[in-house]
Scaffold this motif. Structure first.
Motif, PDB file in Angstrom:
ATOM      1  N   GLU A  89      51.623 -22.136  21.030  1.00  0.00           N
ATOM      2  CA  GLU A  89      51.419 -21.212  19.904  1.00  0.00           C
ATOM      3  C   GLU A  89      50.404 -21.814  18.948  1.00  0.00           C
ATOM      4  OE1 GLU A  89      53.883 -18.812  16.430  1.00  0.00           O
ATOM      5  OE2 GLU A  89      54.935 -19.878  18.023  1.00  0.00           O
ATOM      6  N   PRO A  90      49.317 -21.085  18.648  1.00  0.00           N
ATOM      7  CA  PRO A  90      48.307 -21.633  17.739  1.00  0.00           C
ATOM      8  C   PRO A  90      48.834 -21.775  16.316  1.00  0.00           C
ATOM      9  CG  PRO A  90      47.863 -19.326  18.220  1.00  0.00           C
ATOM     10  CD  PRO A  90      48.980 -19.740  19.126  1.00  0.00           C
ATOM     11  N   GLY A  91      48.528 -22.908  15.693  1.00  0.00           N
ATOM     12  CA  GLY A  91      48.898 -23.127  14.311  1.00  0.00           C
ATOM     13  C   GLY A  91      47.745 -22.769  13.393  1.00  0.00           C
ATOM     14  N   PRO A  92      47.916 -22.958  12.084  1.00  0.00           N
ATOM     15  CA  PRO A  92      46.853 -22.647  11.122  1.00  0.00           C
ATOM     16  C   PRO A  92      45.564 -23.403  11.457  1.00  0.00           C
ATOM     17  CG  PRO A  92      48.918 -23.061   9.993  1.00  0.00           C
ATOM     18  CD  PRO A  92      49.132 -23.447  11.426  1.00  0.00           C
ATOM     19  N   GLY A  93      44.461 -22.711  11.496  1.00  0.00           N
ATOM     20  CA  GLY A  93      43.168 -23.334  11.754  1.00  0.00           C
ATOM     21  C   GLY A  93      42.874 -23.618  13.212  1.00  0.00           C
ATOM     22  N   GLN A  94      43.828 -23.340  14.105  1.00  0.00           N
ATOM     23  CA  GLN A  94      43.600 -23.594  15.525  1.00  0.00           C
ATOM     24  C   GLN A  94      43.027 -22.359  16.226  1.00  0.00           C
ATOM     25  OE1 GLN A  94      47.538 -25.163  16.814  1.00  0.00           O
ATOM     26  NE2 GLN A  94      46.441 -27.093  17.172  1.00  0.00           N
ATOM     27  N   TYR A  95      42.538 -22.595  17.450  1.00  0.00           N
ATOM     28  CA  TYR A  95      41.900 -21.521  18.209  1.00  0.00           C
ATOM     29  C   TYR A  95      42.488 -21.430  19.613  1.00  0.00           C
ATOM     30  CZ  TYR A  95      38.308 -21.008  14.646  1.00  0.00           C
ATOM     31  OH  TYR A  95      37.664 -20.761  13.461  1.00  0.00           O
ATOM     32  N   ILE A  96      42.543 -20.205  20.118  1.00  0.00           N
ATOM     33  CA  ILE A  96      42.943 -19.966  21.502  1.00  0.00           C
ATOM     34  C   ILE A  96      41.692 -20.073  22.352  1.00  0.00           C
ATOM     35  CG2 ILE A  96      43.881 -18.272  23.111  1.00  0.00           C
ATOM     36  CD1 ILE A  96      45.299 -17.094  20.502  1.00  0.00           C
ATOM     37  N   TYR A  97      41.737 -20.936  23.345  1.00  0.00           N
ATOM     38  CA  TYR A  97      40.586 -21.178  24.227  1.00  0.00           C
ATOM     39  C   TYR A  97      40.913 -20.682  25.628  1.00  0.00           C
ATOM     40  CZ  TYR A  97      37.507 -23.836  27.377  1.00  0.00           C
ATOM     41  OH  TYR A  97      36.624 -24.200  28.367  1.00  0.00           O
ATOM     42  N   ILE A  98      40.007 -19.886  26.197  1.00  0.00           N
ATOM     43  CA  ILE A  98      40.188 -19.399  27.559  1.00  0.00           C
ATOM     44  C   ILE A  98      38.883 -19.558  28.320  1.00  0.00           C
ATOM     45  CG2 ILE A  98      40.737 -17.412  29.021  1.00  0.00           C
ATOM     46  CD1 ILE A  98      42.498 -16.419  26.671  1.00  0.00           C
ATOM     47  N   LYS A  99      38.958 -20.240  29.434  1.00  0.00           N
ATOM     48  CA  LYS A  99      37.801 -20.448  30.306  1.00  0.00           C
ATOM     49  C   LYS A  99      38.024 -19.683  31.601  1.00  0.00           C
ATOM     50  CE  LYS A  99      35.212 -24.120  32.700  1.00  0.00           C
ATOM     51  NZ  LYS A  99      35.127 -25.579  32.938  1.00  0.00           N
ATOM     52  N   SER A 100      37.037 -18.885  31.968  1.00  0.00           N
ATOM     53  CA  SER A 100      37.149 -18.078  33.174  1.00  0.00           C
ATOM     54  C   SER A 100      35.900 -18.197  34.027  1.00  0.00           C
ATOM     55  CB  SER A 100      37.362 -16.597  32.820  1.00  0.00           C
ATOM     56  OG  SER A 100      38.480 -16.414  31.985  1.00  0.00           O
ATOM     57  N   ARG A 151      32.578 -18.291  31.764  1.00  0.00           N
ATOM     58  CA  ARG A 151      32.671 -17.588  30.484  1.00  0.00           C
ATOM     59  C   ARG A 151      33.767 -18.281  29.674  1.00  0.00           C
ATOM     60  NH1 ARG A 151      32.165 -12.107  28.180  1.00  0.00           N
ATOM     61  NH2 ARG A 151      34.027 -11.679  26.944  1.00  0.00           N
ATOM     62  N   GLU A 152      33.444 -18.695  28.435  1.00  0.00           N
ATOM     63  CA  GLU A 152      34.410 -19.384  27.571  1.00  0.00           C
ATOM     64  C   GLU A 152      34.550 -18.628  26.257  1.00  0.00           C
ATOM     65  OE1 GLU A 152      34.085 -24.050  28.191  1.00  0.00           O
ATOM     66  OE2 GLU A 152      32.085 -23.148  28.039  1.00  0.00           O
ATOM     67  N   VAL A 153      35.796 -18.462  25.824  1.00  0.00           N
ATOM     68  CA  VAL A 153      36.074 -17.712  24.603  1.00  0.00           C
ATOM     69  C   VAL A 153      37.007 -18.520  23.706  1.00  0.00           C
ATOM     70  CG1 VAL A 153      37.096 -15.611  23.652  1.00  0.00           C
ATOM     71  CG2 VAL A 153      35.799 -15.492  25.775  1.00  0.00           C
ATOM     72  N   TRP A 154      36.681 -18.521  22.404  1.00  0.00           N
ATOM     73  CA  TRP A 154      37.553 -19.113  21.393  1.00  0.00           C
ATOM     74  C   TRP A 154      37.918 -18.023  20.386  1.00  0.00           C
ATOM     75  CZ3 TRP A 154      33.449 -21.492  23.607  1.00  0.00           C
ATOM     76  CH2 TRP A 154      33.573 -22.809  24.036  1.00  0.00           C
ATOM     77  N   ASN A 155      39.193 -17.889  20.033  1.00  0.00           N
ATOM     78  CA  ASN A 155      39.605 -16.912  19.028  1.00  0.00           C
ATOM     79  C   ASN A 155      40.685 -17.487  18.118  1.00  0.00           C
ATOM     80  OD1 ASN A 155      38.192 -14.319  19.315  1.00  0.00           O
ATOM     81  ND2 ASN A 155      39.031 -14.325  21.387  1.00  0.00           N
ATOM     82  N   SER A 156      40.549 -17.213  16.833  1.00  0.00           N
ATOM     83  CA  SER A 156      41.594 -17.620  15.893  1.00  0.00           C
ATOM     84  C   SER A 156      42.802 -16.722  16.089  1.00  0.00           C
ATOM     85  CB  SER A 156      41.079 -17.510  14.451  1.00  0.00           C
ATOM     86  OG  SER A 156      40.675 -16.177  14.160  1.00  0.00           O
ATOM     87  N   SER A 157      43.962 -17.156  15.609  1.00  0.00           N
ATOM     88  CA  SER A 157      45.191 -16.387  15.852  1.00  0.00           C
ATOM     89  C   SER A 157      45.175 -15.026  15.166  1.00  0.00           C
ATOM     90  CB  SER A 157      46.414 -17.193  15.395  1.00  0.00           C
ATOM     91  OG  SER A 157      46.347 -17.448  14.007  1.00  0.00           O
ATOM     92  N   ASP A 158      44.425 -14.903  14.051  1.00  0.00           N
ATOM     93  CA  ASP A 158      44.351 -13.615  13.367  1.00  0.00           C
ATOM     94  C   ASP A 158      43.217 -12.744  13.887  1.00  0.00           C
ATOM     95  OD1 ASP A 158      42.102 -14.839  12.333  1.00  0.00           O
ATOM     96  OD2 ASP A 158      42.789 -14.801  10.241  1.00  0.00           O
ATOM     97  N   GLY A 159      42.417 -13.282  14.818  1.00  0.00           N
ATOM     98  CA  GLY A 159      41.334 -12.512  15.411  1.00  0.00           C
ATOM     99  C   GLY A 159      40.105 -12.363  14.550  1.00  0.00           C
ATOM    100  N   THR A 199      28.758 -15.461  17.981  1.00  0.00           N
ATOM    101  CA  THR A 199      29.965 -15.389  17.165  1.00  0.00           C
ATOM    102  C   THR A 199      30.763 -14.138  17.492  1.00  0.00           C
ATOM    103  OG1 THR A 199      30.840 -15.318  14.902  1.00  0.00           O
ATOM    104  CG2 THR A 199      28.742 -14.197  15.290  1.00  0.00           C
ATOM    105  N   LEU A 200      32.070 -14.252  17.384  1.00  0.00           N
ATOM    106  CA  LEU A 200      32.969 -13.111  17.530  1.00  0.00           C
ATOM    107  C   LEU A 200      33.657 -12.809  16.209  1.00  0.00           C
ATOM    108  CD1 LEU A 200      34.676 -13.829  20.997  1.00  0.00           C
ATOM    109  CD2 LEU A 200      32.712 -12.370  20.511  1.00  0.00           C
ATOM    110  N   ASP A 201      33.130 -13.361  15.113  1.00  0.00           N
ATOM    111  CA  ASP A 201      33.721 -13.117  13.796  1.00  0.00           C
ATOM    112  C   ASP A 201      33.681 -11.627  13.481  1.00  0.00           C
ATOM    113  OD1 ASP A 201      33.836 -15.823  13.773  1.00  0.00           O
ATOM    114  OD2 ASP A 201      32.546 -16.120  12.030  1.00  0.00           O
TER     115      ASP A 201
END
Length: 354
Positions: free
Chosen positions: A132-143, A168-176, A193-195
Motif C-alpha cells: 500500500e503506497p504511503g504519503p509521497g510514494q508512487y505506484i510503479y508498474i513495468k510492462s 513501458r514504465e508508469v509511476w502514479n501517486s496514490s491520489d492520481g 508527465t501524467l500530472d
C-alpha cells in the motif's frame, strides 16, 4: 495575326505533354515510407492542436489504414530525412518500424470451468499481499507491450502490423494527481508527465479511489455498468474492458481484486481459454470476452499454478477491418508492480515489490 491564348487555353493536351516531358517515375512508396509519412503528418497535427491531458493507461488502439499515395507524394524526401533525424531533448526518438503481427491458432473458449477458475483466481488474489503506497510514494508498474499499428496498407492489404515488443514504465501517486510515463520510442525522450487535476473515476482511477469501491461483486458490477453506460461497443464489452484496465496498470487492494474477478465472471460472454501466452511468452489460462463489433477477443492471462495475473492478449477471432482471424493485435506482460519512494525511481533497496 498572333492570337493570345487565355490562361485556360495555355495548357498542352495529354499527347503533347507526353512527348515533351520525361516519363513520370513510379509514385508508389514502400510500406516504411508510408508509415514514416503517417507519423510525420500526425505529429504536425498534434503540434498545432492543444495538448490533451495524458492518458493514465494505454488508449484502446484505433485501426489505421494506409496513407494514400497522393499524400505521400506531397511529402517527398524531406519528410523522410526529417523523421529519421528526429530526436533530442523533448522529442520522440525515431519510432521503431512496425512488424508483421503474429498469428496463432484460435482456441475455443468455454464456460464449463468458468466458475471454478474464477474462484481459484479470486482466492489467490485475496491471499496475496499487496503493498500500500504511503504519503509521497508512487505506484510503479513495468510492462512489456505491443499494440496494433496498422490494420492494412494500400501497398499490401493482407498484412496487419503491430509495434515491436517494448518496455513501458508508469509511476502514479496514490491520489492520481502526479505521475510519469516512460515508453522509449513512443513517447518523448525521458518520458512525459501524467500530472493532472482530473477527478478520479473508473475511467481515470487512482489507488485512493479504488479503495472506496464496493467489494461485493454484484454491487461492484452494477456500478461499473452505470458509470460506463454509453461507452464502448456494447455495455458488456465496456464493462469487461474497464475491469481489464484496472488489472493492467493499476494497483488495487487485494479484496477489490478478488471482487473484480468475481464481477467479471458475471458479464455475459465471458469464457475460459485453456492456453494463452502473454507478451513475455509466459503461458497460462485466460478469462476472455469477444467484442462482437470489432471481432477481437481480449484475454486476461493468469499463471496456471499461482493464478497471478500475467498480462493480456488481443486475438482477432472474426474477420474485420482487414484483420484476419488468429492475428494477435495486442499483447502485454506485467513484469514488475511495486511501491517506490519517488517519481522515476525503480524498485530496489527502497521499493517493495508486489
Amino acid at each position: 495575326m498572333i492570337r493570345k491564348k487565355s490562361r485556360r487555353e495555355e495548357s498542352l493536351d495529354h499527347a503533347e505533354l507526353a512527348r515533351v516531358l520525361p516519363a513520370p517515375g513510379d509514385p508508389h512508396l514502400s510500406l516504411d515510407r508510408h508509415l514514416l509519412l503517417e507519423e510525420h503528418l500526425m505529429n504536425e497535427i498534434q503540434r498545432t492542436a492543444p495538448a490533451p491531458a495524458p492518458s493514465r493507461r494505454p488508449a484502446r488502439r484505433v485501426l489505421l489504414i494506409g496513407v494514400p499515395v497522393i499524400a505521400a507524394a506531397l511529402a517527398g524526401a524531406f519528410v523522410f530525412t526529417a523523421l529519421t533525424n528526429s530526436g533530442g531533448s523533448g522529442t520522440t526518438a525515431a519510432t521503431p518500424p512496425p512488424v508483421e503481427a503474429p498469428v496463432v491458432r484460435i482456441e475455443p473458449g468455454s464456460t464449463a470451468q468458468l466458475a471454478s477458475t474464477v474462484e481459484h483466481i479470486a482466492a489467490a488474489a485475496s491471499a496475496r499481499k499487496t503493498p500500500e503506497p504511503g504519503p509521497g510514494q508512487y505506484i510503479y508498474i513495468k510492462s512489456e507491450v505491443s499494440y496494433l499499428s496498422v490494420s492494412h496498407t494500400d501497398a499490401d492489404d493482407s498484412k496487419t502490423l503491430v509495434e515491436p515488443l517494448h518496455i513501458r514504465e508508469v509511476w502514479n501517486s496514490s491520489d492520481g494527481k502526479q505521475g510519469w510515463l516512460d515508453e522509449p520510442g513512443y513517447k518523448p525522450k525521458g518520458g512525459v508527465t501524467l500530472d493532472n487535476d482530473v477527478e478520479s473515476s473508473l475511467n481515470a482511477p487512482s489507488y485512493d479511489y479504488l479503495k472506496t469501491l464496493p467489494t461485493d461483486p454484484d454491487v461492484l458490477l452494477k456500478k461499473i455498468y452505470k458509470e460506463t453506460k454509453g461507452q464502448g461497443n456494447s455495455p458488456d464489452q465496456e464493462a469487461f474492458a474497464i475491469v481489464g484496465d484496472l488489472l493492467g496498470e493499476e494497483l488495487a487492494p487485494a479484496k477489490l481484486n478478488a471482487a473484480l474477478y468475481r464481477a467479471a465472471a458475471k458479464i455475459p460472454g465471458v469464457v475460459v481459454v485453456d492456453h494463452a501466452k502473454d507478451a513475455a511468452g509466459r503461458e497460462g489460462i485466460a478469462l476472455a470476452h469477444v467484442d462482437q463489433k470489432s471481432g477481437d477477443r481480449t484475454e486476461w492471462i493468469f499463471d496456471r499454478k499461482t493464478y497471478a495475473y500475467l498480462g493480456s492478449r488481443g486475438v482477432q477471432v472474426k474477420q474485420a477491418d482487414g484483420v484476419k482471424p488468429g492475428t494477435v493485435i495486442e499483447s502485454t506482460a506485467v513484469l514488475e508492480r511495486a511501491v517506490v519512494d519517488a517519481q522515476k525511481q525503480r524498485p530496489g533497496a527502497q521499493g517493495t515489490g508486489a
